[in-house]
Design an enzyme around this catalytic site. Sequence first.
Site, PDB file in Angstrom:
ATOM      1  N   ARG A 245       0.954  -1.319   0.028  1.00  9.13           N
ATOM      2  CA  ARG A 245      -0.085   0.078  -0.120  1.00  9.13           C
ATOM      3  C   ARG A 245       0.841   1.327   0.049  1.00  9.13           C
ATOM      4  O   ARG A 245       1.623   1.244   0.499  1.00  9.13           O
ATOM      5  CB  ARG A 245      -1.038   0.078   1.189  1.00  9.13           C
ATOM      6  CG  ARG A 245      -2.109  -1.070   1.126  1.00  9.13           C
ATOM      7  CD  ARG A 245      -3.097  -0.324   0.113  1.00  9.13           C
ATOM      8  NE  ARG A 245      -4.274  -1.316  -0.235  1.00  9.13           N
ATOM      9  CZ  ARG A 245      -4.382  -2.265  -1.045  1.00  9.13           C
ATOM     10  NH1 ARG A 245      -3.474  -2.639  -1.798  1.00  9.13           N
ATOM     11  NH2 ARG A 245      -5.497  -3.140  -1.053  1.00  9.13           N
ATOM     12  N   HIS A 293      -0.739   0.295 -10.322  1.00  8.32           N
ATOM     13  CA  HIS A 293      -1.497  -0.840  -9.405  1.00  8.32           C
ATOM     14  C   HIS A 293      -2.038  -1.649 -10.195  1.00  8.32           C
ATOM     15  O   HIS A 293      -3.028  -2.126 -10.122  1.00  8.32           O
ATOM     16  CB  HIS A 293      -2.372   0.095  -8.727  1.00  8.32           C
ATOM     17  CG  HIS A 293      -2.961  -0.711  -7.477  1.00  8.32           C
ATOM     18  ND1 HIS A 293      -3.409  -0.057  -6.378  1.00  8.32           N
ATOM     19  CD2 HIS A 293      -2.952  -2.038  -6.974  1.00  8.32           C
ATOM     20  CE1 HIS A 293      -3.915  -0.988  -5.305  1.00  8.32           C
ATOM     21  NE2 HIS A 293      -3.315  -2.259  -5.829  1.00  8.32           N
TER      22      HIS A 293
HETATM   23  C1  GLV Z   1      -5.113  -4.951  -4.493  1.00  8.74           C
HETATM   24  O1  GLV Z   1      -4.360  -4.130  -4.303  1.00  8.74           O
HETATM   25  C2  GLV Z   1      -5.541  -5.919  -3.502  1.00  8.74           C
HETATM   26  O2  GLV Z   1      -5.425  -5.661  -2.422  1.00  8.74           O
HETATM   27  O3  GLV Z   1      -6.110  -6.678  -3.914  1.00  8.74           O
END
Ligand code: GLV
Length: 330
Positions: A245, A293
């Site tokens: 994160r 991401h």
């Molecule tokens: C993506 O960031 C997840 O946590 O699945």
Amino acid sequence: MGPIPPIKEELCFSIDLKKSEKRMIQLLLPEHMQPQELRKELLELDPGLKIGIGPEKESPEKVEFVVIWNQPHGTLRPYRNLKAICVYGHGVDSALQDPELPQEVPIFRLADQTMALWMSEYLLTAVLMHRRQMVMHIREPENIPWGRTVRLEGNRVGILGLGFLGQDAAKLFLKLGFEVWGWSRSPKTLADVSCFHGNEGLDEVLSNSDFLISLLPLTSETENLLDLKSMKKMKKGAYLINVGRGKVLVEEALIQMLDESHLSGACLDVFRQEPLPQNHIFRKHPKILVTPHNSSSTPAKSVAPQILENYKNLKQDRPLKNLVDLRRGY
Ligand code: GLV
């Protein structure tokens, strides 16, 4: 059973409501997570399911099971008969931040082998690209002598976060001859991995890893964990990879560590603000590789069976799998 053709959202709402007294499953997912795909996969497994997509406005009291991701706060307010919440991914921080999350309803998340494989594949790619200086080959081919192997020496991968994804990555790195050290909140024992925990354990992993991977969830304990103080403890020349994160990492501190050549580079897939603003310094920094991401994502086909399994567990009063511990925050 053949593929089910896409059904218009409004259409499937009214069909479901007429066919059944109780609509059971509501997919409250953003468009990019392709709720239609999940609906199709769930129906292939059990054509009798009642599944709606998007907010249920007419009869929210009929919804007992929701699948959510990054829901706007208050999304679940209308569903007063909820019995279970499935977070459609691995990290649950965005779900838990909703102040209107019903406190008494169990929340589970996904632990999926395909998600883990994709993540491990990404991590291996990032490590090998750096070890073999592939970006330099693209950017400055003139500086690389013909016929001479470019290969950094460090062989120790440190993994912060030894959950489902961290353990899978550890196995892959071990297979390829890396030495793997890992750090987790509570003590763990994993075959061939040097496992550490606690503050002292963290310092050990920080100061000895050539490649440091953060797969940490976002909790009050991990927020800003990788700040200037802890990054200064990292081995000189180490490479940082953050796929957990964004808020675990203090961004200005990373820039300082790179500009002072304390760290050799970073590969970042998660950020404090997402999507990462176009003018963010990370996008132009020569030592940072940015990805949007997408190190891993939720593959509907692969996760549908475990969602269905938990739905059936719920219906038959059996315990749910992969429950989130609200006190720990993951
Ligand atoms: C993506 O960031 C997840 O946590 O699945």
